[in-house]
Design a protein around this motif. Structure first.
Motif, PDB file in Angstrom:
ATOM      1  N   UNK A 111       0.774  -1.203  -0.187  1.00 33.14           N
ATOM      2  CA  UNK A 111       0.177   0.034   0.063  1.00 33.14           C
ATOM      3  C   UNK A 111       0.777   1.334   0.000  1.00 33.14           C
ATOM      4  N   UNK A 112       1.819   1.494   0.940  1.00 36.65           N
ATOM      5  CA  UNK A 112       2.638   2.610   1.115  1.00 36.65           C
ATOM      6  C   UNK A 112       3.358   2.893  -0.298  1.00 36.65           C
ATOM      7  N   UNK A 113       3.885   1.523  -0.989  1.00 38.04           N
ATOM      8  CA  UNK A 113       4.774   1.679  -2.132  1.00 38.04           C
ATOM      9  C   UNK A 113       3.597   2.224  -3.259  1.00 38.04           C
ATOM     10  N   UNK A 114       2.587   1.509  -3.459  1.00 32.72           N
ATOM     11  CA  UNK A 114       1.719   2.026  -4.293  1.00 32.72           C
ATOM     12  C   UNK A 114       1.308   3.691  -4.383  1.00 32.72           C
ATOM     13  N   UNK A 115       1.159   3.891  -3.098  1.00 31.48           N
ATOM     14  CA  UNK A 115       1.141   5.444  -3.138  1.00 31.48           C
ATOM     15  C   UNK A 115       2.230   6.358  -3.554  1.00 31.48           C
ATOM     16  N   UNK A 116       3.354   5.895  -3.521  1.00 27.97           N
ATOM     17  CA  UNK A 116       4.270   6.304  -4.155  1.00 27.97           C
ATOM     18  C   UNK A 116       4.389   6.405  -5.583  1.00 27.97           C
ATOM     19  N   UNK A 117       3.840   5.207  -6.063  1.00 31.96           N
ATOM     20  CA  UNK A 117       3.278   5.378  -7.565  1.00 31.96           C
ATOM     21  C   UNK A 117       2.226   6.467  -8.097  1.00 31.96           C
ATOM     22  N   UNK A 118       1.528   6.337  -7.212  1.00 30.91           N
ATOM     23  CA  UNK A 118       0.040   7.028  -7.600  1.00 30.91           C
ATOM     24  C   UNK A 118       0.267   8.557  -7.280  1.00 30.91           C
ATOM     25  N   UNK A 119       1.235   9.149  -6.398  1.00 29.81           N
ATOM     26  CA  UNK A 119       1.717  10.410  -6.081  1.00 29.81           C
ATOM     27  C   UNK A 119       2.238  10.996  -7.794  1.00 29.81           C
ATOM     28  N   UNK A 120       3.059  10.185  -8.019  1.00 32.67           N
ATOM     29  CA  UNK A 120       3.893  10.488  -9.296  1.00 32.67           C
ATOM     30  C   UNK A 120       2.810  10.444 -10.437  1.00 32.67           C
ATOM     31  N   UNK A 121       2.034   9.483 -10.439  1.00 30.93           N
ATOM     32  CA  UNK A 121       1.002   9.055 -11.518  1.00 30.93           C
ATOM     33  C   UNK A 121       0.193  10.247 -11.704  1.00 30.93           C
TER      34      UNK A 121
END
Ligand SMILES: [Mg+2]
Length: 229
Positions: A90-100
């Motif tokens: 989940x935290x890793x996905x949020x790193x992706x999502x922020x940049x996305x």
């Protein structure tokens, strides 16, 4: 022709260019993994992670339409196969999502949406996981519809049906605009919407895809001229 009662917009490659955004977001995720979960980064470079995601989409058609669920599940699977906690997903996905969601709008996007929103309710219909609030376009859109919410991605009828329902309009009153001949144009027309193909590169209609009635523009500026005519 009946009156246009609302407009719906695809997001990726319609309001901004997607390719760079995804590359940067996947790089940001990889950098994060390298820093905090090096074993996962070591085993899964960006390409290997994409491969795992494709495999998972085949295995789990129930989540294949939901890019958020699919990306989180991919990270879980990657973590597990490296003996790490699945909770990193989940935290890793949020790193992706922020940049996305850090997109560079086409220069015409904001002024055109601003004009059109004065005249029609606008809806956002994306198959991806961009968020109109986070990209700074929230004030122009009345509703945003995701495949997760609709239960299927475009060109399936579900997203167009939900769009009509949320906007309170008949299919014939909704005009959908997008760059993809299949998911945007064919999908919309099959459900009874009208469609405008945003064809920036002036490419021919794809062979093998049934010709459906639609209009075509090369830019959002041209779209505005066509609709406000
Ligand atoms: Mg698109």
């Amino acid at each position: 022709m009946s009156r246009i009662a609302a407009l719906s917009f695809d997001l990726d490659d319609t309001l901004w260019e997607l390719g760079q955004v995804i590359r940067r977001a996947e790089q940001a995720l990889h950098d994060y993994l390298q820093r905090y979960h090096p074993a996962v980064a070591e085993r899964y470079d960006i390409e290997a992670m994409a491969e795992l995601r494709r495999k998972l989409a085949d295995e789990r058609p129930g989540i294949a339409h939901d890019m958020t669920a699919l990306r989180i599940e991919t990270l879980r699977r990657a973590a597990k196969s490296c003996g790490e906690s699945e909770e990193l997903a989940l935290p890793a996905f949020h790193v992706f999502l922020k940049a996305r969601n850090r997109v560079r709008l086409f220069p015409e996007t904001r002024p055109v949406l601003e004009r059109l929103a004065l005249r029609w309710p606008l809806l956002a219909l994306t198959n991806g996981n961009a968020d109109i609030q986070r990209v700074g376009l929230g004030s122009y859109f009345r509703h945003a519809i995701s495949p997760a919410e609709a239960g299927a991605a475009k060109p399936d009828a579900a997203m167009f049906a939900l769009a009509c329902e949320q906007a309170g309009v008949e299919p014939a009153g909704l005009m959908h605009i997008g760059d993809d001949p299949l998911t945007d144009v064919t999908g919309a027309v099959r459900f009874g919407l009208r469609a405008i193909w945003l064809n920036r590169d002036d490419t021919p209609w794809p062979e093998g895809l049934p010709q459906v009635p639609h209009q075509q523009v090369r830019s959002l500026t041209e779209l505005q001229a066509l609709l406000m005519d």
